[in-house]
Enzyme design. Structure first.
Site, PDB file in Angstrom:
ATOM      1  N   ARG A   1      -6.021  -6.028  -2.520  1.00 31.37           N
ATOM      2  CA  ARG A   1      -5.412  -5.219  -1.454  1.00 31.37           C
ATOM      3  C   ARG A   1      -5.674  -3.730  -1.636  1.00 31.37           C
ATOM      4  NH1 ARG A   1      -1.093  -7.743   1.707  1.00 31.37           N
ATOM      5  NH2 ARG A   1      -1.225  -9.937   1.173  1.00 31.37           N
TER       6      ARG A   1
ATOM      7  N   GLU B   1       1.180 -16.802 -18.288  1.00 34.89           N
ATOM      8  CA  GLU B   1       0.403 -15.558 -18.148  1.00 34.89           C
ATOM      9  C   GLU B   1       1.351 -14.356 -18.055  1.00 34.89           C
ATOM     10  OE1 GLU B   1      -3.547 -15.178 -15.827  1.00 34.89           O
ATOM     11  OE2 GLU B   1      -2.261 -13.683 -14.886  1.00 34.89           O
TER      12      GLU B   1
ATOM     13  N   ASP C   1       1.257 -13.174 -11.229  1.00 34.48           N
ATOM     14  CA  ASP C   1       1.746 -11.961 -10.570  1.00 34.48           C
ATOM     15  C   ASP C   1       1.654 -11.957  -9.052  1.00 34.48           C
ATOM     16  OD1 ASP C   1      -0.966 -11.822 -10.166  1.00 34.48           O
ATOM     17  OD2 ASP C   1      -1.319 -10.401 -11.779  1.00 34.48           O
TER      18      ASP C   1
ATOM     19  N   HIS D   1     -13.295 -14.184   0.387  1.00 31.82           N
ATOM     20  CA  HIS D   1     -11.884 -14.558   0.562  1.00 31.82           C
ATOM     21  C   HIS D   1     -11.589 -14.763   2.051  1.00 31.82           C
ATOM     22  CE1 HIS D   1      -7.506 -14.220   0.349  1.00 31.82           C
ATOM     23  NE2 HIS D   1      -7.573 -14.193  -0.976  1.00 31.82           N
TER      24      HIS D   1
ATOM     25  N   HIS E   1     -11.548  -8.857  -3.308  1.00 36.50           N
ATOM     26  CA  HIS E   1     -10.500  -9.173  -2.325  1.00 36.50           C
ATOM     27  C   HIS E   1      -9.221  -8.352  -2.493  1.00 36.50           C
ATOM     28  CE1 HIS E   1      -9.001 -11.458  -5.753  1.00 36.50           C
ATOM     29  NE2 HIS E   1      -7.809 -11.416  -5.192  1.00 36.50           N
TER      30      HIS E   1
ATOM     31  N   GLU F   1       0.645  -6.585  -7.581  1.00 32.34           N
ATOM     32  CA  GLU F   1       0.753  -7.531  -8.703  1.00 32.34           C
ATOM     33  C   GLU F   1       1.426  -6.941  -9.936  1.00 32.34           C
ATOM     34  OE1 GLU F   1      -1.874  -7.133  -6.780  1.00 32.34           O
ATOM     35  OE2 GLU F   1      -2.355  -9.118  -5.985  1.00 32.34           O
TER      36      GLU F   1
END
Ligand code: UD1
Length: 392
Positions: free
Chosen positions: A212, A121, A99, A242, A210, A135
């Site tokens: 967003r 996936e 994603d 990250h 990490h 995502e």
């Protein structure tokens, strides 16, 4: 002899490389197929570390990453460049994973080029376009464009059926993360410094954060984690941070100066897999770590409000801790204060696969080209025992 079909695996971030590495190997072993790697370079350093860990080298590299890139910048660079490369590489099919921006943009490019897309996936859904962002949109949009869908679980396949995807292109394969973790865990030693801590009777907790959508509240979440570390001086917390500078800015003030919190650069998989296996708890907003924890039998506190991996919640190995400071603090204190709960979570069955997902994917690709039988689906009627964590 007929020329082998050129199967381009396209990826650009660290988790994609880790989860596609077993697929690359399985394709290379499948008669009539030739795997090639197209890297977008979405994450320059982190991707290179993951490729090196599995001995993979990209055949083509778009090198799109820039400092503090926006999603629109990335999209605007990947779509035209990926199409051109797919043409040059003579792609008969492209496989994308999960994603990310790379996933959706390469799928769109391939669609424009008339190259069929296989989605590894496929079918994970949180049901909320805002979380994980972007995502959830990336995976739904990729699902619109794909010809073959490799769902890791029966539940993911059902999500795709509900969206009208035809049965013919749908395969339940198990998660390739389980294949990847089995390639490494138990075969590679824990870093000496962490082993020394275990030998001295200390226990480890792994943290990653990490996402967003968590960035605005990440300083608060970091404060909660700092309080948990202060309450448990007997535990050693390892947090590979990250490389996104926004993440570093958000977490360093609260966590940078605590004696039992180790902030490190991102770890390559040969350090990360043994660290996870040796941890008492994983606290994470990552998707992949939820599956890796389940595969290893290590409890996971999920630092998000929703997860697209409900099988781990049902199995009992995952617990949602949210992203609110008070809730994160309370959930982690509760878990770490209850050995019985952690023990129960550790004994959960792994709902994500049997370590053979990549072989099924390679066989399904060969089937698409008339080169093999259709593979059997992996089903939850055969739940797998977790590998067994290495926590003393
Ligand atoms: C991306 C994926 C996310 C995945 C994560 C894993 C999207 C939309 N999101 O999120 O699903 O969980 O990768 O890492 O694709 N940076 C570096 N060096 C690196 C990597 C990143 O400097 O090796 C910096 C760059 O400045 C970049 C920023 O980190 O601008 C953010 O990276 P990016 O790939 O854009 O998105 P992520 O938030 O990491």
């Amino acid at each position: 002899m007929t020329t082998p079909k050129q199967i381009v695996l396209a990826f650009g971030t660290r988790p994609e490389a880790t989860k596609m590495a077993p697929v690359y190997r399985a394709l290379a072993a499948q008669p009539g197929l030739r795997p090639l790697i197209l890297s977008t370079g979405q994450q320059r350093q982190q991707l290179d570390g993951a490729l090196a860990a599995f001995g993979l080298t990209p055949d083509q590299d778009l090198q799109v990453m820039t400092e503090r890139q926006t999603l629109a910048d990335l999209t605007g660079r990947i779509v035209p460049q990926a199409g051109k490369k797919l043409r040059e590489m003579g792609a008969d099919m492209v496989l994308v994973h999960g994603d990310t921006s790379t996933t959706f943009c390469v799928a769109l490019s391939a669609f424009y080029e008339g190259v069929p897309v296989g989605h590894v996936e496929a079918g994970l859904r949180s049901g909320d376009l805002a979380e994980p962002f972007p995502e959830e949109a990336n995976r739904r949009l990729t699902g619109v464009l794909s010809t073959l869908d490799f769902a890791p679980t029966v539940g993911a396949a059902d999500n795709l059926r509900r969206e009208g995807k035809a049965e013919r292109g749908l395969f339940v394969t198990g998660q390739t993360a389980v294949d990847a973790v089995r390639m490494v865990a138990g075969r590679v030693p824990l870093r000496a410094g962490w082993q020394a801590r275990l030998d001295a009777g200390q226990q480890l907790v792994t943290i990653t954060m990490h996402r967003r959508e968590n960035l605005p509240v990440m300083p608060d979440m970091a404060r909660a984690l700092a309080d948990v570390a202060r309450a448990h001086p007997e535990l050693h917390f390892v947090y590979p941070v990250h490389l996104n500078p926004a993440v570093r800015d958000a977490v360093t003030p609260a966590l940078g100066d605590l004696p039992n919190v180790e902030l490190t650069d991102p770890l390559d998989y040969h350090d990360m897999a043994p660290l996870m296996a040796a941890s008492r708890l994983l606290a994470t907003d990552s998707g992949g770590l939820q599956e890796e924890g389940a595969a290893l039998g290590v409890p996971v506190a999920v630092l998000r409000n929703v997860t697209e991996r409900p099988e781990g919640l049902a199995a009992g190995v995952l617990k949602l801790a949210g992203n609110d400071e008070a809730q994160v603090r309370a959930t982690l204190l509760e878990l770490l204060g209850s050995p019985e709960t952690l023990e129960r979570m550790r004994r959960s069955v792994n709902p994500y696969g049997d370590g053979q997902a990549a072989g099924r994917i390679a066989q399904a690709v060969a089937w698409h080209f008339g080169l093999a039988e259709r593979p059997q689906n992996w089903g939850t009627q055969r739940p797998q025992a977790a590998l067994g964590s290495q926590v003393p």
